[in-house]
Structure formats: C-alpha cells, structure tokens
Enzyme design. Structure first.
Site, PDB file in Angstrom:
ATOM      1  N   HIS A 127     163.495  68.591  26.648  1.00 49.42           N
ATOM      2  CA  HIS A 127     162.080  68.868  27.223  1.00 49.42           C
ATOM      3  C   HIS A 127     160.956  68.706  26.068  1.00 49.42           C
ATOM      4  O   HIS A 127     159.978  69.417  26.070  1.00 49.42           O
ATOM      5  CB  HIS A 127     162.134  70.311  27.909  1.00 49.42           C
ATOM      6  CG  HIS A 127     161.544  70.210  29.042  1.00 49.42           C
ATOM      7  ND1 HIS A 127     161.964  70.140  30.437  1.00 49.42           N
ATOM      8  CD2 HIS A 127     160.231  70.558  29.194  1.00 49.42           C
ATOM      9  CE1 HIS A 127     160.882  70.385  31.246  1.00 49.42           C
ATOM     10  NE2 HIS A 127     159.678  70.494  30.562  1.00 49.42           N
ATOM     11  N   ILE A 161     160.002  60.189  21.157  1.00 48.53           N
ATOM     12  CA  ILE A 161     159.917  58.963  20.909  1.00 48.53           C
ATOM     13  C   ILE A 161     158.287  58.741  20.510  1.00 48.53           C
ATOM     14  O   ILE A 161     157.478  59.343  21.517  1.00 48.53           O
ATOM     15  CB  ILE A 161     160.402  58.277  22.341  1.00 48.53           C
ATOM     16  CG1 ILE A 161     162.017  58.393  22.645  1.00 48.53           C
ATOM     17  CG2 ILE A 161     159.888  56.578  22.217  1.00 48.53           C
ATOM     18  CD1 ILE A 161     162.732  57.274  21.401  1.00 48.53           C
ATOM     19  N   ARG A 162     158.156  58.180  19.605  1.00 46.21           N
ATOM     20  CA  ARG A 162     156.667  57.864  19.259  1.00 46.21           C
ATOM     21  C   ARG A 162     156.252  56.350  19.253  1.00 46.21           C
ATOM     22  O   ARG A 162     155.295  56.083  18.929  1.00 46.21           O
ATOM     23  CB  ARG A 162     156.126  58.667  18.049  1.00 46.21           C
ATOM     24  CG  ARG A 162     156.293  60.146  18.319  1.00 46.21           C
ATOM     25  CD  ARG A 162     155.486  60.703  19.368  1.00 46.21           C
ATOM     26  NE  ARG A 162     155.371  62.064  19.504  1.00 46.21           N
ATOM     27  CZ  ARG A 162     156.134  62.543  20.730  1.00 46.21           C
ATOM     28  NH1 ARG A 162     156.740  61.535  21.491  1.00 46.21           N
ATOM     29  NH2 ARG A 162     156.168  64.028  20.945  1.00 46.21           N
ATOM     30  N   ARG A 214     154.512  63.309  25.699  1.00 45.61           N
ATOM     31  CA  ARG A 214     153.279  63.695  25.180  1.00 45.61           C
ATOM     32  C   ARG A 214     152.253  62.519  24.491  1.00 45.61           C
ATOM     33  O   ARG A 214     150.980  62.708  24.910  1.00 45.61           O
ATOM     34  CB  ARG A 214     153.466  64.705  23.847  1.00 45.61           C
ATOM     35  CG  ARG A 214     153.844  66.037  24.206  1.00 45.61           C
ATOM     36  CD  ARG A 214     154.005  66.821  22.950  1.00 45.61           C
ATOM     37  NE  ARG A 214     154.795  68.255  23.455  1.00 45.61           N
ATOM     38  CZ  ARG A 214     155.765  68.206  23.068  1.00 45.61           C
ATOM     39  NH1 ARG A 214     156.643  67.341  22.806  1.00 45.61           N
ATOM     40  NH2 ARG A 214     156.640  69.589  23.305  1.00 45.61           N
TER      41      ARG A 214
END
Ligand SMILES: Cc1cc2nc3c(=O)[nH]c(=O)nc-3n(C[C@H](O)[C@H](O)[C@H](O)COP(=O)(O)O)c2cc1C
Ligand SMILES: O=C(O)C(=O)c1ccccc1
Length: 398
Positions: free
Chosen positions: A294, A328-329, A349
C-alpha cells in the site's frame, strides 16, 4: 547530450507515442514546464494542492520505514544492459487478464482524488483513456463510478473493492462496476483499517469525514434506501453509515467464495506480502494477486514490496499473474519489477502529484513520461520487446 529523435522508435510505431514523441513535445514546451523528476513534481504539487491534501497523499504509516524500504529495495538491484542489438524499434504492449495495455503499467486505485484537484478521478480517467493506460477505479472515489467511467469513454478499466459489510451494498457496487465497463475486480485486503499515519492524525484531517471519497456509497440506491434522510440533507448520518459499512475487520478467506458468484470476470487480491497467502489465493481460485504494501501506508516496518515479490513470484508466478506496486517511480523500476517476476506494475502517488499540478494534463504528463522512460530504457538495455525482460537483466548491487 540531446536525446536522439528516432522516427519509428515509438511503441506501436506511432509518431506521437514512446520516448521520441514525448521528448519532442517536451522540447517544444507543449507540456508546460512541469518537471519530469518525480520528486520535483511532488514538490510542485505540494504548493498547488496545499499542505493538508499533500500530507494525506504522502501519508505513510509510522516513521516511514516501509516507504523508504520500498525505494531501497528497488535501488538494491542493478540492470545489466546488452549492446549492439539494433533495438531502435520496440514494443511495450501486453495483454493481461483480457485487457490490452500499451505497457505493463496501470494507474493504481487511489481514493479521495477530489482533495487533490476539483476534477479528481474524472481527470485521471480521462488522461488514462487518452493513453490507453488502464485505470483501477477505487471504491473511495470522490465522484460516483458512473461519472468516472463516463470520463474514461470506452477505455480499459478495473474496479477496486473495499468490501462493505452489507452483502446487498457490495453486490450493488459490483453490479454498477460491471455496468460501467470494469472488467477485472481488485479486492484490497490490507486495509481492514487505515494504518497509523502520523501526518493524518496530527492534522486531524480525514477527507471521508467531510464526505469526500464516499460518493460510491452516497450515490448507491441500496445505501441510500437505508438512510432515514438523504446524504444531501443529513451528511452526518451518511458518514456514520459509511463508517459502519467499511469495518471489514471480520473478513476471512471463507468470505471470498461468494465473490465468484457475484463477479464473473477475473478477481485479484491486492496487498499480498507472504508467499503462503499467495499460494492460498491461488488455491482459493483467485485469478492473480498484487504484491503491495500500500505504498508503505499500512504497516510501518512491513517488508519492502520488492523483497516480498521475489519469493511470491517463485511460489505462484507460473500459475497466475503477479502484479506489483509500492515505490515504482521510473522506467528502470518497472523493468526491475518485471525482471523479478511481476507481470505488470501499478503506480500510485506519482500520478496523484501530476493531478495536483495540472488535472488531466498533469496525469497525462506523468504517464507519458513514465512510458517514454520505459521505452527508452528498454532500448538502451538492448531489448526490442518488453516481454523479453527476464531475470538475467538484473544483478544485486554489491
Ligand atoms: C492518497 C492515496 C489513496 C489511496 N487509496 C487507495 C484505495 O482507495 N484503494 C486501494 O486499494 N489502494 C489505495 N491506495 C494505495 C495505492 O493503490 C497503491 O498501492 C500505492 O499508492 C502504491 O505505492 P506508490 O504510491 O509508492 O506508487 C492509495 C494510495 C494513496 C497515495
Ligand atoms: O489512503 C489510503 O491509502 C487508502 O487506501 C484509502 C482508504 C480509504 C479511503 C481513502 C483512501
């Protein structure tokens, strides 16, 4: 060095997609001046959406140890490029659980987007539809699912269920999700209650208490029929009933069987971290799982999602799809997760930050950038097709 613009290097061959098209538009300033660096975009979004909403979005559990661990685990793996493969023409597209996607990347279910931008989930749905990226609509959307789906046109979409206590309300949600074109059901099982989140506790701000994020409930005919006054006339009563409905503390594995009768499409469990639970999910007839903590918002000190992925993929990876999220970016992160056994990833996000800075255009900026980065990184690793990504591509950092 100025990035090379390579005609035909876009996924699917379209001139506007992929790395080259993104960079061309960015350099032409058609995208505005939004940063491509996720941290810089987060900073900018904090200014635009305000400190309270930003704190809710950031909102990790506890001291943020698990959120940090998610990043650290990704950074502990390194990619090993291959050379001279002529990888100028690439394909990122995959098919998963009956859904075609331009890349193995989905927009994670994120509730209460109305606190981030007035267009909320409708903007996200529109941006995802423009790119073909599947959007997982949350039970906690700030506008009714029918409006979110309408904004997405006929694009692919999945539905995330926070399971209400009442069977009739749950069935009504599933019927509405089905009627609005959601094809896959994602049941989130790591949130019987929100985690201990100091940023939220300290500012005493829970959007749902102000009626933001409860639209799926307040627009539901079964839910409304149980109230003695409409949510418009008596918002307090609606919030209290919402609170009673989402107390899912009692859910167990035995409950899952009924979902098979209520939902005819694929069902995934989201929030699996233990290999034995992953095995249990397969044995219970589920169609796949999402390895996720989460985004570090639930159990502070929980295992990093990527460290959970490896043993889970070993346990069930040959049986059902294993999806992954939490941290994950960028394109390299996506490839690492795939190399370690994921079939696709979800991003949370980063696109919410895009929503904050520019509504639908901001969400689009984030996903276009991520897909362009993924496309470029795949090519620089010497691969032509995302389906070639395997364990030989990663090594542990020394
Ligand atoms: C503001 C916010 C709201 C979220 N709401 C939901 C939700 O309604 N349902 C759900 O299953 N997950 C929810 N999540 C979790 C995401 O689906 C996802 O697991 C997480 O954001 C992934 O980590 P990342 O943010 O590091 O990419 C939420 C996350 C954030 C940041
Ligand atoms: O904040 C969250 O992580 C989340 O999952 C959630 C749960 C309920 C309402 C809104 C968001």
């Amino acid at each position: 060095m100025r990035p090379a613009v390579v005609p035909g290097a876009e996924p699917g061959g379209g001139r506007d997609g992929g790395h080259a098209g993104f960079v061309r538009r960015l350099f032409a300033k058609q995208e505005g001046h939004w940063p491509t660096d996720p941290r810089a975009l987060e900073e900018l979004s904090r200014v635009r959406m305000g400190a309270t909403a930003a704190a809710y979005v950031a909102g990790s559990a506890g001291a943020g140890a698990t959120e940090a661990a998610n990043r650290a685990a990704l950074d502990r793996w390194r990619l090993v490029p291959r050379i001279l493969t002529g990888s100028t023409v690439r394909s990122l597209a995959v098919d998963l659980l009956g859904t075609h996607m331009p890349a193995p990347v989905l927009a994670a279910p994120v509730g209460v987007q109305g606190i981030v931008h007035p267009d909320g989930e409708r903007a996200t749905a529109r941006a995802c539809a423009e790119l073909g990226v599947p959007f997982v609509t949350s039970t906690m959307s700030s506008t009714p699912i029918e409006e979110v789906a309408a904004a997405g046109g006929d694009s692919p979409r999945w539905f995330q269920l926070y399971w209400p206590n009442s069977d009739e309300i749950a069935r009504s949600f599933l019927a509405r999700a089905r009627a609005t074109g959601h094809t896959v059901l994602v049941v989130t099982v790591d949130t019987m209650s929100l985690g201990w989140r100091p940023p939220i506790l300290d500012q005493s701000f829970l959007p749902m208490l102000d009626g933001v994020g409860t639209a799926m409930f307040t627009s539901d005919p079964v839910f409304r029929a149980r109230l003695t006054a409409t949510p418009e006339d008596d918002p307090r009563q609606a919030v209290e009933m919402w609170d009673r409905e989402l107390g899912t503390a009692g859910r167990t594995w035995d409950d899952l069987a009924v979902l098979r009768d209520w939902w005819s499409g694929p069902i995934l469990l989201k929030g699996v971290l233990h290999p034995a639970d992953a095995r249990h999910a397969v044995d219970a007839g589920l169609d796949g799982i999402i390895v996720s903590n989460h985004g570090g918002r639930q159990v502070d000190g929980a295992v990093a999602a990527l460290d959970a992925l490896v043993p889970i993929a070993r346990e069930i990876g040959d049986d059902v799809p294993v999806l992954f999220d939490s941290g994950i970016r960028n394109g390299a992160d996506v490839i690492k997760a795939l190399a370690l056994g994921a079939d696709a990833v979800l991003v949370g996000r980063p696109y919410v930050h895009g929503l904050g800075v520019g509504g639908a255009a901001g969400v689009r900026h984030v996903f276009e950038g991520l897909l362009a980065d993924l496309d470029l990184t795949l090519g620089l690793l010497g691969l032509h097709d995302i389906r070639q990504v395997g364990p030989d591509l990663v090594v542990p950092a020394p």
